[in-house]
Design a protein around this motif. Structure first.
Motif, PDB file in Angstrom:
ATOM      1  N   ILE A 180       0.852  -1.189   0.000  1.00  0.00           N
ATOM      2  CA  ILE A 180       0.000   0.000   0.000  1.00  0.00           C
ATOM      3  C   ILE A 180       0.888   1.239   0.000  1.00  0.00           C
ATOM      4  N   LYS A 181       0.756   2.055  -1.053  1.00  0.00           N
ATOM      5  CA  LYS A 181       1.525   3.296  -1.141  1.00  0.00           C
ATOM      6  C   LYS A 181       0.842   4.426  -0.395  1.00  0.00           C
ATOM      7  N   ASN A 230       6.113   5.745   3.466  1.00  0.00           N
ATOM      8  CA  ASN A 230       7.443   5.687   2.857  1.00  0.00           C
ATOM      9  C   ASN A 230       8.475   5.088   3.811  1.00  0.00           C
ATOM     10  N   ARG A 231       7.989   4.284   4.771  1.00  0.00           N
ATOM     11  CA  ARG A 231       8.922   3.664   5.717  1.00  0.00           C
ATOM     12  C   ARG A 231       9.417   2.335   5.160  1.00  0.00           C
ATOM     13  N   ASP A 239       1.837  -1.182   9.527  1.00  0.00           N
ATOM     14  CA  ASP A 239       1.151   0.064   9.868  1.00  0.00           C
ATOM     15  C   ASP A 239       0.076   0.441   8.852  1.00  0.00           C
ATOM     16  N   SER A 240       0.349   0.241   7.567  1.00  0.00           N
ATOM     17  CA  SER A 240      -0.623   0.650   6.560  1.00  0.00           C
ATOM     18  C   SER A 240      -1.881  -0.217   6.628  1.00  0.00           C
ATOM     19  N   LEU A 241      -1.729  -1.523   6.801  1.00  0.00           N
ATOM     20  CA  LEU A 241      -2.913  -2.383   6.927  1.00  0.00           C
ATOM     21  C   LEU A 241      -3.668  -2.068   8.210  1.00  0.00           C
ATOM     22  N   PHE A 262      -2.092   1.055  -4.537  1.00  0.00           N
ATOM     23  CA  PHE A 262      -1.123  -0.025  -4.364  1.00  0.00           C
ATOM     24  C   PHE A 262       0.067   0.176  -5.309  1.00  0.00           C
ATOM     25  N   LYS A 263       1.204  -0.345  -4.915  1.00  0.00           N
ATOM     26  CA  LYS A 263       2.412  -0.213  -5.737  1.00  0.00           C
ATOM     27  C   LYS A 263       2.250  -0.917  -7.071  1.00  0.00           C
ATOM     28  N   GLU A 264       1.715  -2.127  -7.085  1.00  0.00           N
ATOM     29  CA  GLU A 264       1.577  -2.903  -8.314  1.00  0.00           C
ATOM     30  C   GLU A 264       0.195  -2.758  -8.951  1.00  0.00           C
TER      31      GLU A 264
END
Length: 329
Positions: A180-181, A230-231, A239-241, A262-264
Motif C-alpha cells: 500500500i503506497k 514511505n517507511r 502500519d498501513s494495513l 497499491f504499488k503494483e
C-alpha cells in the motif's frame, strides 16, 4: 439480467412543514402515507438542478403490488446531431446541427412492506451507472412531496459491505505480493452534502477532524487527504494495513470517499466496490407487471429481495474487519 444497488430509507418528522399538516402517530402510519403517493401509472413532481438549471424529470409509477413499488425515473440528455437539411447549394447537400433530447431511465424498486423500507436502484446508462445520482434526484423530489403533504422527511442510505475492501487489501498484500503506497480520503462538507448522521460512538482521527475544520473555514465542498507511506517494507505493511482497517470502518460510516493506491495494482476506488449490488432476473419484473405470483401468493421479486437482505446480513455477520488501533507517534 439487471444490476441493482441496495439502499435503506427512513421516514421522520419534517423539520419544516406546513401548518396544520399532522405528523403520523408512528412508523407504520408514516409508511402507509408514504405508499399513498405511489399510485400506479401516475407521475410525481420530481424537480432537481442540472448544470445549475432546474429540470423536471419524467417519471412513472409502473406497478404497485403488495407494497412493492416499481418506479421509472428518466434522465434528460441533450445530444448535438448533424442532419441533412434536404436543400442543396451549388449541387451539394447542406447539413445543420440540431439539438435532440434522449430520455434514458433507471428503475427504482421500493420495498414499502411493513418493517422493510428498502430501495433497489437499477444501474443503467441513464446516469452512467451512478445509482447515487439517481438516489439524490429521488430523495430531493420525494422530500418536497412528503414535507408538503404529510409533514415527513426522508433519508436514503446506501447499504455497504466494507469487509469487501479489507478482503481485497489483505489478498493483495499477502506474502508480499503488493504494497500500500497511500490511502486517499475525500472528506465532504456536511453543509454541502446530504450525509449520514454521525454516531457519538465514532472517534474520528485527528487528521479527519482537521479536514472537517478546513471545510468549514473555506466553505469547500470536499477536502482530500492523501496519507502516504514511505517507511521500511515490514513496518509499512504492518502500519498501513492497521490504518486501512480503521479507515474503512470510519469512511463507510461517514460516507467519505475512499481509494487505496497499491504499488503494483494501482488505485483501487473503494466506494463503488462496497455498495451492495446484485443481479436480478428481468423475468421477475415481467411477472410483477402481469400480476402473476407463485403458489404461495408471494411474487418472485419479493422472494429475491428477501434473499438479498439475508445475504447482506450473513456477509456482514460472517466477515469482520480487524480493529485497527490508533498509533501515537
Amino acid at each position: 439480467m439487471s444490476e441493482f444497488a441496495f439502499y435503506t430509507y427512513n421516514l421522520t418528522e419534517a423539520s419544516q412543514k406546513r401548518i396544520g399538516v399532522p405528523y403520523p402517530t408512528g412508523l407504520d402510519e408514516a409508511q402507509e402515507r408514504f405508499g399513498i403517493i405511489f399510485a400506479p401509472k401516475t407521475t410525481l413532481d420530481i424537480v432537481a438542478k442540472k448544470s445549475n438549471e432546474p429540470i423536471r424529470f419524467q417519471n412513472t409509477v409502473l406497478v404497485v403490488n403488495n407494497n412493492i413499488i416499481v418506479w421509472r425515473i428518466h434522465n434528460e440528455i441533450s445530444k448535438d446531431i448533424v442532419k441533412p437539411t434536404g436543400t442543396f447549394v451549388n449541387g451539394i447537400e447542406s447539413y445543420e446541427s440540431v439539438d435532440e433530447y434522449s430520455y434514458p431511465y433507471s428503475l427504482v424498486i421500493i420495498d414499502n412492506r411493513p418493517g422493510k423500507m428498502y430501495m433497489a436502484i437499477q444501474k443503467s446508462p441513464s446516469w452512467k451507472g451512478k445509482t447515487k445520482t439517481v438516489c439524490d434526484v429521488i430523495r430531493d423530489g420525494l422530500s418536497r412531496v412528503l414535507q408538503d403533504e404529510f409533514g415527513l422527511d426522508i433519508t436514503i442510505t446506501d447499504i455497504t459491505i466494507p469487509s469487501k475492501i479489507w478482503d481485497f487489501c489483505e489478498a493483495r498484500c499477502k506474502d508480499g505480493k503488493d504494497e500500500i503506497k497511500s490511502v486517499i480520503i475525500g472528506v465532504k462538507n456536511p453543509k454541502k452534502h446530504a450525509h449520514k448522521e454521525s454516531s457519538s460512538n465514532v472517534v474520528l482521527p485527528e487528521v479527519i477532524e482537521h479536514a472537517q475544520r478546513i471545510n468549514q473555514l473555506t466553505n469547500a465542498l470536499e477536502t482530500i487527504l492523501n496519507i502516504k507511506y514511505n517507511r521500511g517494507y515490514e513496518e509499512k505493511m504492518r502500519d498501513s494495513l492497521d490504518d486501512v482497517a480503521r479507515i474503512i470502518d470510519i469512511c463507510t460510516q461517514q460516507e467519505y470517499t475512499l481509494s487505496i493506491d497499491f504499488k503494483e495494482f494501482g488505485v483501487y476506488k473503494c466506494n463503488d466496490i462496497v455498495q451492495a449490488n446484485f443481479q436480478m432476473n428481468d423475468y421477475y419484473l415481467e411477472e410483477l407487471f402481469s400480476g402473476q405470483s407463485t403458489i404461495s401468493g408471494v411474487s418472485q421479486i419479493e422472494q429475491w429481495l428477501d434473499e438479498k437482505y439475508k445475504e447482506i446480513d450473513d456477509i456482514r455477520n460472517a466477515t469482520k474487519i480487524p480493529s485497527g488501533k490508533p498509533r501515537h507517534n
